[in-house]
Design a protein around this motif. Structure first.
Motif, PDB file in Angstrom:
ATOM      1  N   PRO A 147     -14.802   8.320  -8.979  1.00 22.97           N
ATOM      2  CA  PRO A 147     -14.753   9.098  -7.732  1.00 22.97           C
ATOM      3  C   PRO A 147     -15.533   8.470  -6.588  1.00 22.97           C
ATOM      4  O   PRO A 147     -15.330   8.829  -5.426  1.00 22.97           O
ATOM      5  N   ALA A 148     -16.411   7.533  -6.898  1.00 21.45           N
ATOM      6  CA  ALA A 148     -17.186   6.878  -5.851  1.00 21.45           C
ATOM      7  C   ALA A 148     -16.422   5.744  -5.176  1.00 21.45           C
ATOM      8  O   ALA A 148     -16.888   5.184  -4.174  1.00 21.45           O
ATOM      9  N   ARG A 149     -15.253   5.414  -5.717  1.00 24.39           N
ATOM     10  CA  ARG A 149     -14.475   4.299  -5.188  1.00 24.39           C
ATOM     11  C   ARG A 149     -13.196   4.835  -4.530  1.00 24.39           C
ATOM     12  O   ARG A 149     -12.284   5.270  -5.238  1.00 24.39           O
ATOM     13  N   PRO A 150     -13.091   4.809  -3.208  1.00 24.42           N
ATOM     14  CA  PRO A 150     -11.859   5.269  -2.555  1.00 24.42           C
ATOM     15  C   PRO A 150     -10.647   4.444  -3.007  1.00 24.42           C
ATOM     16  O   PRO A 150     -10.755   3.248  -3.298  1.00 24.42           O
ATOM     17  N   VAL A 151      -9.507   5.105  -3.057  1.00 29.59           N
ATOM     18  CA  VAL A 151      -8.272   4.471  -3.523  1.00 29.59           C
ATOM     19  C   VAL A 151      -7.445   4.000  -2.332  1.00 29.59           C
ATOM     20  O   VAL A 151      -7.294   4.712  -1.335  1.00 29.59           O
ATOM     21  N   ILE A 152      -6.911   2.784  -2.432  1.00 30.44           N
ATOM     22  CA  ILE A 152      -5.957   2.256  -1.452  1.00 30.44           C
ATOM     23  C   ILE A 152      -4.683   1.875  -2.201  1.00 30.44           C
ATOM     24  O   ILE A 152      -4.727   1.140  -3.191  1.00 30.44           O
ATOM     25  N   VAL A 153      -3.553   2.374  -1.722  1.00 33.21           N
ATOM     26  CA  VAL A 153      -2.238   2.054  -2.295  1.00 33.21           C
ATOM     27  C   VAL A 153      -1.548   1.071  -1.361  1.00 33.21           C
ATOM     28  O   VAL A 153      -1.495   1.292  -0.144  1.00 33.21           O
ATOM     29  N   LEU A 154      -1.012  -0.013  -1.919  1.00 31.65           N
ATOM     30  CA  LEU A 154      -0.402  -1.076  -1.130  1.00 31.65           C
ATOM     31  C   LEU A 154       1.087  -1.177  -1.410  1.00 31.65           C
ATOM     32  O   LEU A 154       1.505  -1.164  -2.570  1.00 31.65           O
ATOM     33  N   SER A 155       1.879  -1.310  -0.357  1.00 34.42           N
ATOM     34  CA  SER A 155       3.334  -1.399  -0.475  1.00 34.42           C
ATOM     35  C   SER A 155       3.831  -2.604   0.310  1.00 34.42           C
ATOM     36  O   SER A 155       3.466  -2.786   1.480  1.00 34.42           O
ATOM     37  N   HIS A 171      -7.854  12.927  -4.599  1.00 36.43           N
ATOM     38  CA  HIS A 171      -8.328  11.560  -4.416  1.00 36.43           C
ATOM     39  C   HIS A 171      -8.061  11.051  -2.998  1.00 36.43           C
ATOM     40  O   HIS A 171      -8.663  10.069  -2.572  1.00 36.43           O
ATOM     41  N   ALA A 172      -7.113  11.694  -2.280  1.00 31.90           N
ATOM     42  CA  ALA A 172      -6.778  11.360  -0.888  1.00 31.90           C
ATOM     43  C   ALA A 172      -6.712   9.853  -0.656  1.00 31.90           C
ATOM     44  O   ALA A 172      -7.439   9.306   0.181  1.00 31.90           O
ATOM     45  N   PRO A 173      -5.848   9.148  -1.392  1.00 31.74           N
ATOM     46  CA  PRO A 173      -5.807   7.696  -1.219  1.00 31.74           C
ATOM     47  C   PRO A 173      -5.321   7.299   0.168  1.00 31.74           C
ATOM     48  O   PRO A 173      -4.579   8.030   0.830  1.00 31.74           O
ATOM     49  N   ALA A 174      -5.749   6.132   0.610  1.00 30.79           N
ATOM     50  CA  ALA A 174      -5.176   5.517   1.804  1.00 30.79           C
ATOM     51  C   ALA A 174      -3.921   4.762   1.389  1.00 30.79           C
ATOM     52  O   ALA A 174      -3.858   4.177   0.303  1.00 30.79           O
ATOM     53  N   PHE A 175      -2.929   4.765   2.251  1.00 31.20           N
ATOM     54  CA  PHE A 175      -1.691   4.039   1.993  1.00 31.20           C
ATOM     55  C   PHE A 175      -1.530   2.974   3.059  1.00 31.20           C
ATOM     56  O   PHE A 175      -1.617   3.261   4.259  1.00 31.20           O
ATOM     57  N   VAL A 176      -1.294   1.729   2.618  1.00 32.86           N
ATOM     58  CA  VAL A 176      -1.061   0.615   3.534  1.00 32.86           C
ATOM     59  C   VAL A 176       0.296   0.020   3.187  1.00 32.86           C
ATOM     60  O   VAL A 176       0.504  -0.462   2.068  1.00 32.86           O
ATOM     61  N   GLY A 177       1.240   0.074   4.136  1.00 36.35           N
ATOM     62  CA  GLY A 177       2.586  -0.419   3.879  1.00 36.35           C
ATOM     63  C   GLY A 177       3.018  -1.417   4.933  1.00 36.35           C
ATOM     64  O   GLY A 177       2.764  -1.238   6.129  1.00 36.35           O
ATOM     65  N   LEU A 178       3.690  -2.476   4.486  1.00 35.51           N
ATOM     66  CA  LEU A 178       4.120  -3.571   5.347  1.00 35.51           C
ATOM     67  C   LEU A 178       5.635  -3.641   5.394  1.00 35.51           C
ATOM     68  O   LEU A 178       6.292  -3.652   4.346  1.00 35.51           O
ATOM     69  N   GLY A 206      -5.071  10.497   2.423  1.00 38.15           N
ATOM     70  CA  GLY A 206      -6.090  10.674   3.435  1.00 38.15           C
ATOM     71  C   GLY A 206      -5.764   9.968   4.728  1.00 38.15           C
ATOM     72  O   GLY A 206      -6.082  10.452   5.812  1.00 38.15           O
ATOM     73  N   SER A 207      -5.124   8.798   4.634  1.00 33.52           N
ATOM     74  CA  SER A 207      -4.798   8.031   5.832  1.00 33.52           C
ATOM     75  C   SER A 207      -3.684   7.043   5.521  1.00 33.52           C
ATOM     76  O   SER A 207      -3.406   6.727   4.355  1.00 33.52           O
ATOM     77  N   PHE A 208      -3.067   6.559   6.597  1.00 30.13           N
ATOM     78  CA  PHE A 208      -1.953   5.613   6.494  1.00 30.13           C
ATOM     79  C   PHE A 208      -2.157   4.481   7.480  1.00 30.13           C
ATOM     80  O   PHE A 208      -2.581   4.705   8.621  1.00 30.13           O
ATOM     81  N   VAL A 209      -1.814   3.267   7.042  1.00 35.55           N
ATOM     82  CA  VAL A 209      -1.729   2.119   7.937  1.00 35.55           C
ATOM     83  C   VAL A 209      -0.311   1.569   7.799  1.00 35.55           C
ATOM     84  O   VAL A 209       0.080   1.103   6.725  1.00 35.55           O
ATOM     85  N   ILE A 210       0.463   1.650   8.870  1.00 37.82           N
ATOM     86  CA  ILE A 210       1.876   1.295   8.870  1.00 37.82           C
ATOM     87  C   ILE A 210       2.030  -0.007   9.640  1.00 37.82           C
ATOM     88  O   ILE A 210       1.742  -0.061  10.842  1.00 37.82           O
ATOM     89  N   VAL A 211       2.490  -1.058   8.958  1.00 37.77           N
ATOM     90  CA  VAL A 211       2.453  -2.403   9.531  1.00 37.77           C
ATOM     91  C   VAL A 211       3.871  -2.956   9.712  1.00 37.77           C
ATOM     92  O   VAL A 211       4.634  -3.088   8.749  1.00 37.77           O
ATOM     93  N   GLY A 212       4.221  -3.269  10.949  1.00 33.72           N
ATOM     94  CA  GLY A 212       5.423  -4.042  11.241  1.00 33.72           C
ATOM     95  C   GLY A 212       6.711  -3.444  10.744  1.00 33.72           C
ATOM     96  O   GLY A 212       7.513  -4.154  10.132  1.00 33.72           O
TER      97      GLY A 212
END
Length: 309
Positions: A36-44, A114-121, A140-146
């Motif tokens: 739980p101390a490590r935030p989750v990031i999902v990559l696409s 867990h509210a993971p962050a999602f980063v998709g390209l 928890g948040s999204f980063v939408i790339v290109g």
């Protein structure tokens, strides 16, 4: 290219049995159950790419985060369907690919808490827009790339030409074409390091079978994210935090695009950001694969976005 990645847990998530669709995933470092101390990031990833596209990102973030990567349907180590009559030409939709992410999260026990962050390209960015519109409580948040906002006349013909080129000239030739579209010719030739990065991306793309390319091209050919971006914007305008005095907190979606990406990608990224009520970061001296071409700047943007209050 050499990698300094820590060990990972790997496996397969079953999307369906009839037809058979399974997705390869990796969790770095191997932290199941989740710390739980490590935030989750999902990559696409982008079309025709695999988890390896994110090796540098994973190495940079794994000391502090749990990184979940997956290969889209029929890409990388996600196998072709064992269903003999699977219709790759009809393929799937962006929403199907977004639902696949939820299957991966459920398989790993990553819930809304867990509210993971999602980063998709690229196409992965389109997946992120669908997730932000349809599953906002899971992230928890999204980063939408290109990403493009919608398919346009001529897109299907161009995808068909690329598939025909693949059939005629093979996976390597198609991969090298993709690298030229993504990076141009000036950046790879500027230094041996750049050339090695471009070659590494070509090596990754070469692994994608024609069926995987065709099936996901079908999703791009009928993609339209405009209504979903508008829905994100409407939801955020109705949020209690969406006040003039608290503008920085009214959105959890960040759009990113390379300044030297295709004209349509740049223009439509701006349109999606405006519709979603979200900020847009334009990365200078960068084409389509921002995380490879400008990794330091991209990592800085992601860290700042997912760490904000």
């Amino acid at each position: 290219m050499a990698s300094t990645l820590p060990p990972s847990t790997t496996g397969f998530a079953t999307v369906s049995t009839q037809p058979d669709v399974r997705l390869f995933y990796s969790v770095t470092p191997p932290a199941l159950p989740l710390d739980p101390a490590r935030p989750v990031i999902v990559l696409s990833s982008s079309l025709a790419a695999s988890t390896e596209l994110w090796d540098a990102f994973t190495a940079a973030f794994a000391p502090t985060h749990t990184i979940v990567r997956y290969d889209a349907r029929f890409h990388g180590r996600s196998p072709l369907s064992s269903t003999s009559d699977y219709d790759y030409k009809t393929g799937h939709t962006i929403d199907d690919l977004a639902d696949d992410v939820i299957v991966v999260l459920d398989t790993l026990g990553i819930g809304a808490q867990h509210a993971p962050a999602f980063v998709g390209l690229s196409i992965g960015g389109g997946v992120g827009v669908s997730l932000a519109a349809r599953y906002p409580d899971r992230f928890g948040s999204f980063v939408i790339v290109g990403t493009r906002s919608h398919a346009a006349p001529g897109d299907a013909a161009r995808m068909a030409e690329r598939a025909a080129f693949y059939k005629t000239h093979g996976a390597r030739a198609q991969a090298e074409q993709s690298v030229v579209r993504w990076f141009g010719t000036t950046w790879p030739s500027a230094s041996p390091a750049n050339a090695a990065k471009a070659k590494h991306v070509a090596d990754i793309v070469e692994q994608t079978p024609l069926e995987g390319f065709v099936a996901s091209a079908a999703a791009l050919n009928r993609m339209d994210l405009r209504e979903q971006a508008a829905a994100i914007g409407k939801r955020q305008r109705q949020s209690p935090s969406a006040t003039e005095g608290n503008r920085n907190n009214k959105t959890n979606v960040l759009f990113v695009v390379g300044a030297d990406d295709g004209a349509l990608v740049v223009a439509e990224s701006k349109q999606l950001a405006a519709a979603a009520g979200s900020p847009l970061e334009v990365v200078a001296e960068c084409g389509h694969i921002v995380n490879v071409q400008q990794p330091a700047r991209f990592h800085e943007l992601v860290r700042a976005w997912i760490a904000r209050e």
